[in-house]
Structure formats: structure tokens, C-alpha cells
Design a protein around this motif. Structure first.
Motif, PDB file in Angstrom:
ATOM      1  N   TRP A 704       0.945  -1.189   0.024  1.00 44.36           N
ATOM      2  CA  TRP A 704       0.046  -0.017   0.101  1.00 44.36           C
ATOM      3  C   TRP A 704       0.786   1.156  -0.062  1.00 44.36           C
ATOM      4  O   TRP A 704       0.615   2.243  -0.733  1.00 44.36           O
ATOM      5  N   ALA A 722      -7.551   2.025   1.592  1.00 48.84           N
ATOM      6  CA  ALA A 722      -7.381   0.426   1.396  1.00 48.84           C
ATOM      7  C   ALA A 722      -7.666  -0.079   2.875  1.00 48.84           C
ATOM      8  O   ALA A 722      -6.955   0.515   3.658  1.00 48.84           O
ATOM      9  N   ASN A 734      -5.232   1.939   5.339  1.00 53.04           N
ATOM     10  CA  ASN A 734      -4.192   2.900   4.635  1.00 53.04           C
ATOM     11  C   ASN A 734      -4.947   4.107   3.917  1.00 53.04           C
ATOM     12  O   ASN A 734      -5.750   3.515   3.200  1.00 53.04           O
TER      13      ASN A 734
END
Length: 962
Positions: A704, A722, A734
Motif C-alpha cells: 500500500w 485500502a 491505509n
């Protein structure tokens, strides 16, 4: 050829999509790609695959290019040999849970017993002083000042500090406060004396809280009416300047003070009861109903020259005194009107016969029995009726309430009370009602007091907004006078109690062992729910606050598929066993329904009237995935900034010790696992699994981060968040760009791991075919689009998602060279949210075996054609509609409807419902009478005349000799 219009129909439960009908199939190659937006993780065994979309979006068939996930698989391969799949033993789980709950309840009961001992000792040492002057902290008056800025009497400066442990209220953890009902005098000698000796409880309150920091409210409800509460907190009157709270009509008080009872209430509706007397009579009956609890049974009979059952369909029987039945009878009280003459003898005969017949069937309390007589007079003593039905045993107590100021018939009524082990009261005004009604409780409690039986009672789940705004159960015990000179009078001093928030019980549930759709629940001896994920508190109309005194939801109302009551009755009767059935469960606040097969395991909780059960859904709920990693690696990855644990799950119990309450769950885990706090109570098995999850999912953080840094890959993809979740309650998040919303926060109750459920997106992903995506469209306008891949997901801009769809579709070529596209949205109208007590609800489920279907809609004399086609590897449908007709007034339901349950509501069924008695387990303790009871304590409104006293003396003597 007619032009076609593309329309979006977000129906309840699933999205539908429109595209040019004559080009269906031609747009497949125009799939838009979320290449740099999707996260690739083919996580075996633990994580489920899904694609979840929120917002109004349009999607062509999805063809997602997945990223290289070699980092994840390389990490997984390192631990593959140590991984194993275990089948969950449901019976073992429920028995372990019962033991944990038993231990929690035992600690609360011990704290309550310490209060009983302290209260009885303090009263024993106290000498009543009618002239006692004592300043105490009145809950309403503390910190109040007069016009000159001086503390008001019974107020004074009272230090209050906010405490998150007590619902963020400002409290005093060193002292208690005293609340006195509005209709009582703050300085009444009985109140002042009681407050004075009960000050000894302050030390025990504090000591209890130090021993068990999970305790919340502790209190003493006095038989005199005052209420001592710890910790001290300020009370505020309502908008009318009144505090209607009286501890003596709360369930915990009533259940602890008296034994279960069968009661017949007789109301005089003869012509002399017109006007104010009938109004007072109605209020008296209503107050009597307030004193009846779920273990009691009752009926109300109005009489003049005839017998009138207030509820005609309940002729000759009794019903349980639950809130629904009591409210039903209250509605009928307003229909009473006065006329004719009163034939009390016939009414008494009817009452005695009902009590006798009902008791013989074993359907009632099978304990104490009483007749409440509400009248303005009695011309005779009706000793012939009593001799026939109640003497010499006198198993039925009689409590006459003389309505009005006149006392011409007081002698007769008091004689009737004394001759039948009851109590006589005279009620002249509405203000007199409450206090006079309460006196009967002292008489009913006499046998228990003389036996000195401190029965421990437990309530079902309830909300009492005057004390606590949360769902609670209470453990309570009676407090008796232990002075020798009052022993045969059986004086009840009051009741002590301790609240247990149901949230504390839910923390004991091993949610990770129950799986995605599994859950635990508990019920009382009456079948009422203590905890259950479908216990949905009622809210006052138009307000976002629970109705006061909310309680009494039966298990059959939420586990409605158990038509024969097999599960409920087995648990009510405290059996241990298993049960299976097909169920439909709603998710997303009732908007979606899942069909599954549940296995139930149940047993009793020792030392309480409760039984506990767990439900495991076949499939995901029956198996558990285990793996091992090194402690060093696990703790390292658990402490990463993108990791969080389920806020309402208990990895370590940090509430039991004051020194641990400042710790987070992750901090507590580290201290426990490294041996620095070995006395912490932690779930080692759960911790080992969450450490494994932390290590195996660790590569996502680097992936990420790489996406976020590589702006060329992510600049136009609209990705904002995410995230990932696992069965152990671990989540990783994230943030690619700053967002302002509630998703994945504590406010998003459906989107996070809670004490009684997994996140909605996790549940829906679990039921999807492996390797396919789940799209979810919200029912209200949203600003963002959310995409989930398994228990992993990303959030992206709604506008970006819509743009990709319409761009892809506009590349299609119609037969006439035109491709008319419209982005107009049509919302379905109607019911889209389940509310408490719904017995029927339309839930929409797609039929996955049907890949394509066509149909016609007739509207306004015009035929409109449509085609519905499944979008592969998703739960989406492409809907192509001919727009030559205006069908805006028609709302098309394209997906099958399932009805959870339905009941017809008519008078006949309502009557049957009132008569129907579900199975219940009677309380083991019963104290209906005692041979040493002093029956001469039977009223104080008037003195006996000599003839009546002489008539009563042989009866009292006979009682003492027995």
C-alpha cells in the motif's frame, strides 16, 4: 427505431443496471479496469473474496487485472506447514462461555451480599430518633445555590468529575447521593433516619468498586421510598420540574422484596364511585400494576350488580404481568364508568374461584395469592364468603383500598384485611395513591423476612433511563430488620442492587470462535432475552432515544423459525443440548437477507435463572484456521501504525484492575505475552491467532505504501482508502488521500467488528461464490464508492467510478448508429429499513441460477420491454429497458421477495395471544406465609370498634396457635 434511455434502478437489496437492449453482450470487451485500484490477495482458508461498492454507480462487466501478490504468498509459505484447520466444538464453546458468565455474575452477587450485610448491621445499631436532624447530599439539590450564591439546604458542594466508565457522566467515586421522590418530604423523620444509618454503605460501595472495577451503579432502595446511589451523580428534573422515579416500583425491587404472586384486582364501579372517586380508583389500579413483575399473574374485574371482566376475553383466568399485558389492561381502565349498586360478595366469590382454579392447574405463580379490593365502602364483612373459600388456611391475602375521605365503612374493610392477613389503606386524593399502594409489598414480604431468606434475584434486559441509558440486567437482594423486637413483624428495610451492562456480558463472547454469522445469546427463566444480536431497543417516536423501561422481548420473537418452541423451551427449562434449523438472517439493518443452516448449543448458567446458547452456521462457522508465528515477529507486526484490533472484543481484560484500565488492547497483549504483566487475564489462544494474522498480512503495508508513493500509478484511479479484516478482529487501513466520513470508525457500527457481529462487508463476502466480487449500493445518497476484494478493500471517488462506466458504455454502437445514454437515477420508494418488532419484512435475494431473463411491463396502456442479465463474477445485473413508455409511477420489483414472518392482527388472534402462556421456569424460592407472622399489623387508618375487635380476636388467636 425508438431511441433507448439508460436508467439506474437501485432496488432494495441489490443494484440493477441499464444499457442499450440491442447491444447486450457487445460491451463485454469494453470492461473498465480498476487495475491500480484493486488489491490482489488470494488469501486461502481465512479471508473471503468480495467487491463492495457504495454510492450510486454503474458498472459494465468487470475484468480486474490483479497485482502481483508474491509478497503475501511468500510470507504465507513460510508458515504453511504449521497451519491447520480445526472443527469447532460448539458444546465446548457454550459450556466455557457459561462458566465465564457464571464467574462474572458471582462477583456481582458477592458485592451485593456485602451491601446487604452492611445495611442490616447499620440498621441494627441505629436507634430511631423522630427529632433527628441530618444534612445529606440530595441528588437533585447538590451544587445548587440560592439567589445570594449560597448552597441550598441538602445541597452543598459536591465534587463531580467525568468518567467514561459511567457513560461519560460526571460522578463522585467517594460518595453516594440520595434521591427522594417528588411526592415525599425530604426531611420526613423516616427518611432522615433511613438516610442516616444507610450512610454506612458508602464505605462498602467504594470497597466493592476497588475489588471489582467492572462494577457500575450500586444502590440501596429503601422501603421508605428514598434511593441511595453510588457513585454520586446529579439528578435533573424533567421539563415539569418532577422526578417520577420511585425505586419501589422497579422490577429489581419488586422481585427481591416479594415472592411470585397471583393477584385479582376488584374495582367497584357502582354509582357511588362516580367522578373523582373513579379517577382515584383507576390510578390505584394502575399503581398496583406497576408493582407486578414478570413472575406474577393477574386479572382485573369491575363489579356493580354484575361481574365485568375488564378484558372480556380473559374471563376466568389470569395472565402474566409482563409490560405488554399490563399496558393492554391500562387501556381498558378508561372505559370503566360507574352506575348501579355494588354486590361485593359476588365479586369476592369470583376472585376466590379464579385463584383456586388457576392455582390447581399449576399455570400461575404457584406461590402467594392476593385480592386487591378498590372500593368506596362495604356494608358488611362477608365472613360467609371468607369462611367458604379462605378460612382457616387464609392462603389468599386481602388488601382493601378505601377510596374517598369518608370512613363510615372503614371498620368493615379493615376487619376484612386483618381477618385475611392483608392490609387496609384509605386513599383520599391522587397524591395518596402511590404511598398507600406500596404498603401491601411490606405485608407480602413478611414471610421472607421472618425466614431471613436473602434470595438473589436477576432481572431480564431492560433500560431504565432514570438510572442508566444502556441495556442492563440487575442483581438484587432484600434487606431485613434483624432487631429481635421486630422479628415477627417481618420488617423489610429495602433492596440493594448492582447493575451489569449487557455490553460487559458480550465482551465474554469468543466471537472469533463463532465465525462470521455465529453469535451467542442468553435468556431468562421466562424466556425473555438477556443478550441477542437481534435485540433491537425500541425508540420513542420521532426521537433517537430508547423508550424508558424497555424490556421483555421473548426469544420466540427473534428466533421465529423455531415455530414449535423447541429451542426456547429447552433453554427455559435449563437443559443442556443441541438443536438445528434452517434460518433466514437479516444483515445491513434488515435490508438484506441470508439463508443458512444454524446449529444451536445451549446450557444453563449456574447460580442464576439464565441459560446461554451459541449458534454456529454450517460452513464458515464450523471451522477455524490456526497458525503459529514467533512472538517477536507477531508483536512487531501487531504494533504497526496501520493495525487495529476490534474495539469491543476482549483480548485482555483490562477492566478488572484499576492499574490496567489505561492500557490499550495491543499494549496489554505485549505486556502479557512478554511476561511483564503475567496477572493480566488474557485469551492466549486468540492472541496467538491475531499475531499470526498480523505477520501473514504484513506485506500489505509495504504494498500500500508503494502505491501511495507511486503517484503515476494512482493519480487518476480515485483510490482513497485500502483496508483488510480477519476473523480474529484484526484490521489494517491505509489512507491514500484525506477523507471525511464515518466509514471504518466507531460511528460506522455496521462497518467494523463489534461485540456481536462482524462487519457487513465481511459477512456478505463470506456468502459470495469464491473468486467473485460483491458490489453493494447504499440506500441513501453517498459521496464515495467503496470496493472490497475479499476481506481487503479500497475506497474510491463515486464520480470516478461513474465516469468509467458511462465512458465504457458510450463506446457501444447501436444498430441505428445512435447510443442514447441517460444518467438519471430512479429511487425505489417504500420500506427500506427494519425496525424493532417488525413481524413482516420484504427482503430481496437474487436467484443466481438464472443468468438472463426478459419481460414486459404494462403502464398507461403502453408495453415496456426489459432484459436482465447477470454480470459474471459479481452480484450485479445489467438491466436494459426500452424507454418508449413513461413508467415513472410504477416501481418494479425485479428480485424475489422473502417474508420473514407474518401475523394477522385481529381481535380474535389478540385474545388468543393474551391467553397463550409460553413455557417458563418458576423461581425456586417461594415464601407465601409464615406461622409467626403478626397479622394484627393490618392497617392504620382507623381504630377498631369494640365489637369488631372482639369478632377478629378468635381468628388472630387461631392463626398464632397454628
Amino acid at each position: 427505431m425508438h431511441s433507448l434511455q439508460i436508467q439506474l434502478h437501485p432496488l432494495p437489496g441489490h443494484p440493477t443496471w441499464t444499457s442499450p437492449a440491442n447491444q447486450r453482450g457487445r460491451c463485454d470487451h469494453q470492461s473498465f479496469y480498476l487495475r491500480n485500484g484493486l488489491i490482489s490477495l488470494e488469501i486461502s482458508l481465512r479471508l473471503n473474496y468480495a467487491l463492495h461498492v457504495t454510492g450510486h454507480t454503474a458498472v459494465a462487466p468487470v475484468s480486474a487485472t490483479l497485482y502481483d501478490s508474491s509478497g503475501y504468498f511468500q510470507k504465507y509459505k513460510e508458515f504453511e506447514k504449521s497451519v491447520r484447520v480445526e472443527e469447532i466444538d460448539g458444546m465446548k464453546v457454550v459450556k466455557n462461555l457459561a462458566v465465564k458468565m457464571e464467574e462474572m455474575f458471582r462477583r456481582k452477587a458477592e458485592a451485593t451480599r456485602r451491601l446487604v450485610e452492611a445495611a442490616e448491621e447499620a440498621h441494627h445499631q441505629h436507634e430511631e430518633n423522630p427529632d433527628l436532624q441530618y444534612e445529606y447530599f440530595n441528588a437533585v439539590l447538590i451544587n445548587e445555590v440560592d439567589e445570594e450564591g449560597n448552597n441550598v439546604e441538602l445541597g452543598g458542594e459536591f465534587i463531580l468529575e467525568p468518567s467514561d466508565h459511567f457513560n461519560n457522566l460526571s460522578v463522585n467515586l467517594s460518595l453516594s447521593v440520595v434521591q427522594v421522590p417528588t411526592n415525599m418530604y425530604n426531611k420526613d423523620p423516616d427518611i432522615v433516619n433511613g438516610v442516616y444509618w444507610s450512610e454506612a454503605l458508602n464505605k462498602v460501595f467504594v470497597d466493592n468498586f476497588e475489588r471489582d472495577p467492572t462494577l457500575i451503579w450500586q444502590y440501596f432502595g429503601s422501603a421508605k421510598g428514598f434511593f441511595r446511589q453510588y457513585p454520586g451523580v446529579k439528578w435533573h428534573p424533567d421539563e415539569h420540574g418532577v422526578i417520577g422515579f420511585d425505586c419501589r416500583n422497579r422490577k429489581w425491587y419488586i422481585q427481591a422484596a416479594t415472592s411470585p404472586k397471583d393477584v385479582v384486582i376488584l374495582v367497584d364501579v357502582s354509582g357511588s364511585m362516580k367522578g373523582l372517586r373513579l379517577t382515584i380508583a383507576r390510578q390505584t389500579v394502575s399503581s398496583i400494576l406497576d408493582t407486578l413483575g414478570d413472575d406474577d399473574f393477574f386479572n382485573i374485574i369491575a363489579y356493580n350488580q354484575e361481574i365485568h371482566y375488564v378484558e372480556p376475553c380473559l374471563n376466568g383466568t389470569l395472565v402474566r404481568a409482563d409490560r405488554t399485558n399490563k399496558d393492554h389492561f391500562r387501556e381498558h381502565l378508561d372505559k370503566l364508568f360507574a352506575k348501579g349498586i355494588g354486590l361485593l360478595g359476588d365479586a369476592l366469590t369470583e376472585a376466590f374461584m379464579i385463584l383456586s382454579d388457576f392455582n390447581q392447574t399449576g399455570r400461575g405463580s404457584v406461590c402467594s395469592q392476593a385480592i386487591m379490593l378498590v372500593t368506596d365502602g362495604a356494608t358488611e364483612m362477608y365472613d360467609d364468603v371468607f369462611e367458604k373459600y379462605n378460612w382457616p388456611e387464609r392462603k389468599v391475602r386481602l388488601f382493601p383500598y378505601l377510596i374517598g375521605r369518608e370512613s363510615a365503612f372503614a371498620d368493615n374493610l379493615k376487619w376484612m384485611a386483618c381477618a385475611n392477613k392483608g392490609y387496609f389503606s384509605q386513599i383520599s386524593t391522587l397524591a395518596d395513591v402511590q404511598e398507600n399502594v406500596m404498603r401491601y409489598l411490606h405485608v407480602m414480604s413478611r414471610p421472607k423476612v421472618i425466614d431471613h431468606e436473602h434470595d438473589t434475584v436477576w432481572t431480564e434486559a431492560y433500560v431504565d433511563s432514570a438510572v442508566s441509558p444502556t441495556l442492563t440486567t440487575t442483581v438484587a437482594m432484600p434487606v431485613f430488620s434483624t432487631k429481635n423486637e421486630t422479628k415477627n413483624q417481618g420488617i423489610l428495610l429495602g433492596v440493594v442492587g448492582t447493575d451489569i451492562p449487557l455490553q460487559e456480558l458480550m465482551k465474554l463472547i469468543p466471537k472469533h470462535m463463532l465465525g462470521i454469522h455465529g453469535y451467542a445469546f442468553a435468556i431468562t427463566n421466562n424466556g425473555y432475552i438477556l443478550i441477542h444480536p437481534d435485540l433491537r431497543p425500541l425508540y420513542q417516536e420521532g426521537q433517537k432515544r430508547r423508550k424508558p423501561n424497555y424490556s421483555s422481548v421473548d426469544l420466540s420473537e427473534v428466533e421465529w423459525e423455531d415455530k414449535d418452541g423447541i429451542l426456547r423451551n429447552a433453554m427455559v427449562n435449563r437443559r443442556t443440548g443441541t438443536f438445528s434449523m434452517e434460518v433466514k438472517k437479516t444483515v445491513d439493518r434488515g435490508r438484506r437477507v441470508l439463508k443458512m443452516h444454524n446449529d444451536y448449543y445451549y446450557t444453563d448458567i449456574k447460580g442464576t435463572p439464565f441459560s446461554v446458547g451459541v449458534a454456529l452456521s454450517r460452513g464458515h462457522g464450523k471451522y477455524f484456521f490456526r497458525g503459529n508465528v514467533s512472538l517477536e515477529a507477531g508483536l512487531r507486526d501487531l504494533e504497526q501504525p496501520d493495525v487495529a484490533l476490534a474495539d469491543e472484543w476482549t483480548y485482555c481484560n483490562i477492566e478488572e484492575e484499576h492499574e490496567h484500565r489505561h492500557l490499550t488492547q495491543i499494549q496489554a497483549i505485549k505486556l502479557f505475552m512478554t511476561g511483564r504483566r503475567p496477572h493480566l487475564k488474557c485469551d492466549r489462544e486468540l492472541i496467538q491467532e491475531v499475531l499470526f494474522d498480523a505477520v501473514v498480512t504484513a506485506p500489505l503495508e509495504a504494498y500500500w505504501t508503494g502505491l501511495a508513493l507511486n503517484k503515476s500509478e494512482n493519480s487518476d484511479k480515485g483510490v482513497e482508502i485500502a483496508f483488510l479484516g480477519t476473523r480474529t478482529g484484526l484490521s489494517r487501513t491505509n489512507l491514500f488521500v484525506p477523507v471525511d466520513q464515518d466509514f471504518l470508525t466507531a460511528e460506522d457500527k455496521e462497518g467494523v467488528f463489534n461485540a456481536d457481529h462482524f462487519p457487513l462487508w465481511y459477512k456478505r463476502a463470506a456468502e459470495q461464490v469464491p473468486g467473485t466480487f460483491v458490489y453493494s449500493i447504499p440506500f441513501s445518497t453517498a459521496h464515495f464508492c467503496l470496493v472490497l476484494l475479499s476481506a481487503v478493500g479500497i475506497q474510491m471517488k463515486l464520480e470516478y467510478f461513474q465516469k468509467k462506466f458511462w465512458t465504457a458504455c458510450r463506446q457501444c454502437t447501436a444498430l441505428d448508429g445512435k447510443c442514447s445514454i441517460s444518467c438519471d437515477n430512479e429511487r425505489s420508494r417504500g420500506k427500506t429499513m427494519m425496525v424493532p418488532c417488525d413481524t413482516e419484512y420484504p427482503a430481496f435475494v437474487s436467484e443466481r441460477t438464472i443468468k438472463e431473463t426478459t419481460g414486459n411491463i404494462e403502464c398507461g396502456g403502453c408495453i415496456r420491454s426489459f432484459v436482465i442479465q447477470q454480470i459474471p463474477s459479481s452480484n450485479l445485473f445489467m438491466v436494459v429497458v426500452d424507454n418508449k413508455c413513461d413508467c415513472s409511477s410504477n416501481h418494479i420489483l425485479l428480485i424475489y421477495s422473502y417474508t420473514l414472518d407474518s401475523f394477522e392482527h385481529n381481535e380474535s388472534l389478540k385474545c388468543e395471544r393474551l391467553k397463550y402462556q409460553k413455557d417458563r421456569k418458576k423461581p425456586e424460592s417461594c415464601h407465601p406465609f409464615h406461622p409467626e407472622e403478626n397479622a394484627m399489623e393490618c392497617g392504620s387508618a382507623t381504630r377498631f370498634s369494640s365489637p369488631l375487635a372482639a369478632a377478629l380476636l378468635p381468628l388472630i388467636t387461631a392463626t398464632i396457635s397454628r
